[in-house]
Design an enzyme around this catalytic site. Structure first.
Site, PDB file in Angstrom:
ATOM      1  N   ARG A 102     -41.755 -40.243 -31.476  1.00 40.51           N
ATOM      2  CA  ARG A 102     -42.168 -40.307 -30.064  1.00 40.51           C
ATOM      3  C   ARG A 102     -42.768 -41.687 -29.860  1.00 40.51           C
ATOM      4  O   ARG A 102     -43.796 -42.020 -30.448  1.00 40.51           O
ATOM      5  CB  ARG A 102     -43.187 -39.211 -29.763  1.00 40.51           C
ATOM      6  CG  ARG A 102     -43.860 -39.403 -28.418  1.00 40.51           C
ATOM      7  CD  ARG A 102     -44.582 -38.190 -27.947  1.00 40.51           C
ATOM      8  NE  ARG A 102     -43.643 -37.179 -27.483  1.00 40.51           N
ATOM      9  CZ  ARG A 102     -43.976 -36.113 -26.769  1.00 40.51           C
ATOM     10  NH1 ARG A 102     -45.242 -35.919 -26.430  1.00 40.51           N
ATOM     11  NH2 ARG A 102     -43.069 -35.244 -26.390  1.00 40.51           N
ATOM     12  N   GLN A 132     -35.940 -32.252 -25.066  1.00 40.22           N
ATOM     13  CA  GLN A 132     -36.363 -31.433 -23.932  1.00 40.22           C
ATOM     14  C   GLN A 132     -35.143 -30.939 -23.160  1.00 40.22           C
ATOM     15  O   GLN A 132     -35.050 -29.757 -22.804  1.00 40.22           O
ATOM     16  CB  GLN A 132     -37.271 -32.273 -23.012  1.00 40.22           C
ATOM     17  CG  GLN A 132     -37.776 -31.531 -21.799  1.00 40.22           C
ATOM     18  CD  GLN A 132     -38.736 -30.428 -22.177  1.00 40.22           C
ATOM     19  OE1 GLN A 132     -39.715 -30.672 -22.875  1.00 40.22           O
ATOM     20  NE2 GLN A 132     -38.496 -29.215 -21.722  1.00 40.22           N
ATOM     21  N   ASP A 224     -41.834 -32.659 -12.957  1.00 39.79           N
ATOM     22  CA  ASP A 224     -42.598 -33.194 -14.089  1.00 39.79           C
ATOM     23  C   ASP A 224     -43.776 -33.976 -13.514  1.00 39.79           C
ATOM     24  O   ASP A 224     -43.835 -34.236 -12.300  1.00 39.79           O
ATOM     25  CB  ASP A 224     -41.673 -34.088 -14.946  1.00 39.79           C
ATOM     26  CG  ASP A 224     -42.365 -34.614 -16.215  1.00 39.79           C
ATOM     27  OD1 ASP A 224     -43.394 -34.033 -16.623  1.00 39.79           O
ATOM     28  OD2 ASP A 224     -41.867 -35.608 -16.794  1.00 39.79           O
TER      29      ASP A 224
HETATM   30  N1   CP Z   1     -42.602 -31.277 -23.125  1.00 34.89           N
HETATM   31  C1   CP Z   1     -43.115 -31.957 -24.137  1.00 34.89           C
HETATM   32  O1   CP Z   1     -42.459 -32.794 -24.787  1.00 34.89           O
HETATM   33  O2   CP Z   1     -44.422 -31.638 -24.418  1.00 34.89           O
HETATM   34  P1   CP Z   1     -45.382 -32.404 -25.420  1.00 34.89           P
HETATM   35  O3   CP Z   1     -45.685 -33.745 -24.806  1.00 34.89           O
HETATM   36  O4   CP Z   1     -46.598 -31.536 -25.542  1.00 34.89           O
HETATM   37  O5   CP Z   1     -44.677 -32.569 -26.732  1.00 34.89           O
HETATM   38  N1  NVA Z   2     -42.661 -37.584 -18.372  1.00 37.75           N
HETATM   39  C1  NVA Z   2     -43.685 -37.109 -19.278  1.00 37.75           C
HETATM   40  C2  NVA Z   2     -43.124 -36.077 -20.197  1.00 37.75           C
HETATM   41  C3  NVA Z   2     -44.082 -35.498 -21.181  1.00 37.75           C
HETATM   42  C4  NVA Z   2     -43.445 -34.512 -22.082  1.00 37.75           C
HETATM   43  C5  NVA Z   2     -44.254 -38.275 -20.055  1.00 37.75           C
HETATM   44  O1  NVA Z   2     -43.481 -39.142 -20.491  1.00 37.75           O
HETATM   45  O2  NVA Z   2     -45.472 -38.319 -20.226  1.00 37.75           O
END
Ligand code: CP
Ligand code: NVA
Length: 307
Positions: A102, A132, A224
């Site tokens: 991530r 996702q 979102d």
């Molecule tokens: N939806 C999602 O990726 O959630 P997290 O940020 O908690 O991993």
């Molecule tokens: N769009 C959001 C998604 C989190 C899972 C972000 O990038 O923070």
């Protein structure tokens, strides 16, 4: 399958195969648990941002299947800061059988994949969130069965989650509309690429400003956060722009009567999604979150070449 970095990299058949496997592994998990197909395999999980779902669902996916997972926090790795991404990739490749990352910059997960000799999974970047989208598609297929021609509408920021949803929509032949405020559209290059894919699969794409126009006949409404991780300094500006894009009862009532409401979570309740909708009859936000587990088992299985 070498890596899982973006929905756009995979054919409709490959994506459908992963979804079918996810569905099978889910049934199997609830019937008798999953077999030890990942025995001896460890997933290294590199996180540059916080996470609940991605972290726990990948960890549990590995454990349920007989493998293990290793959480690597931003401070430990210092991806590209303490050590170059190329070096991190080559070192970790000798310790683990796959990596999930991530990251802030999409280029960083691509760089990891370039240098890694084990599969790399994008666990969310500034550009996309393909894992996702796989859980979203699994959830949508569970609700609707055949999904070709389904009307899926995203309301809000043209962000990473919206991009991956559009990418899977055009691959699987759903119609996809997005209503977002001016200045918060998806990147033009991505839109153009997806128009080409849509032309081949029969998906209809629409890029709108008016959420009320967008949700007419919607069978799925998706939203979102207005401010994604890494954009925190823009919070006040965004809070001023996005309120007309709130998914609330009034908006949901304008859609198909059997519409489902989705959110990748975490939700900022009563900002982009009101409590009554999040906890109401149309909401599937928790089954959707739970499906991360099952979809990711299937992604991992295909990357490991098992199942
Ligand atoms: N939806 C999602 O990726 O959630 P997290 O940020 O908690 O991993
Ligand atoms: N769009 C959001 C998604 C989190 C899972 C972000 O990038 O923070």
């Amino acid at each position: 399958m070498e890596h899982f970095l973006d929905i756009a990299d995979h054919s409709p058949e490959e994506l459908q195969d992963i979804l079918d496997l996810g569905s099978r592994l889910k049934k199997e998990y609830f019937a008798k648990g999953n077999p030890g197909l990942f025995k001896g395999k460890v997933l290294g999980m590199i996180f540059q941002k916080p996470s609940l779902r991605t972290r726990v669902s990948f960890d549990m996916a590995m454990r349920h299947m007989g493998g293990d997972a290793l959480y690597l926090s931003p401070n430990e790795i210092g991806l590209g800061k303490r050590e170059s991404i190329a070096d991190v990739a080559r070192v970790l490749s000798g310790y683990v059988q796959a990596m999930m990352a991530r990251v802030f910059e999409h280029a960083h997960v691509l760089e990891l994949a370039k240098w890694s000799s084990v599969p790399v999974i994008n666990g969310l970047s500034d550009l996309s969130h393909p894992c996702q989208a796989m859980a979203d598609a699994l959830t949508i297929e569970e609700k609707f069965g055949i999904t070709k021609g389904l009307n899926v509408v995203f309301v809000g920021d043209g962000n990473n989650v919206a991009v991956s949803l559009m990418q899977i929509a055009v691959k699987l032949g759903w119609n996809f509309s997005i209503a977002s405020p001016e200045g918060y559209d998806m990147p033009t290059g991505i839109i153009e690429k997806n128009r080409k894919v849509a032309a081949g699969t029969g998906s209809k794409l629409a890029f709108l400003r008016d959420p009320h126009q967008a949700v007419k006949n919607a069978q799925v409404i998706y939203t979102d956060t207005w401010t994604s991780m890494g954009q925190e300094e823009e919070t006040a500006k965004r809070e001023a722009v996005f309120p007309p894009y709130q998914v609330n009862t009034k908006l949901v009532d304008e859609a198909d009567k059997d519409v489902i409401v989705m959110h990748c979570l975490p939700a900022h309740r009563n900002h982009e999604l009101t409590d009554d909708v999040a906890d109401g009859l149309h909401s599937v936000i928790f089954p959707q979150a739970h499906n991360r587990l099952h979809a990711q088992k299937a992604i991992l299985a295909r990357l490991f070449g098992v199942a």
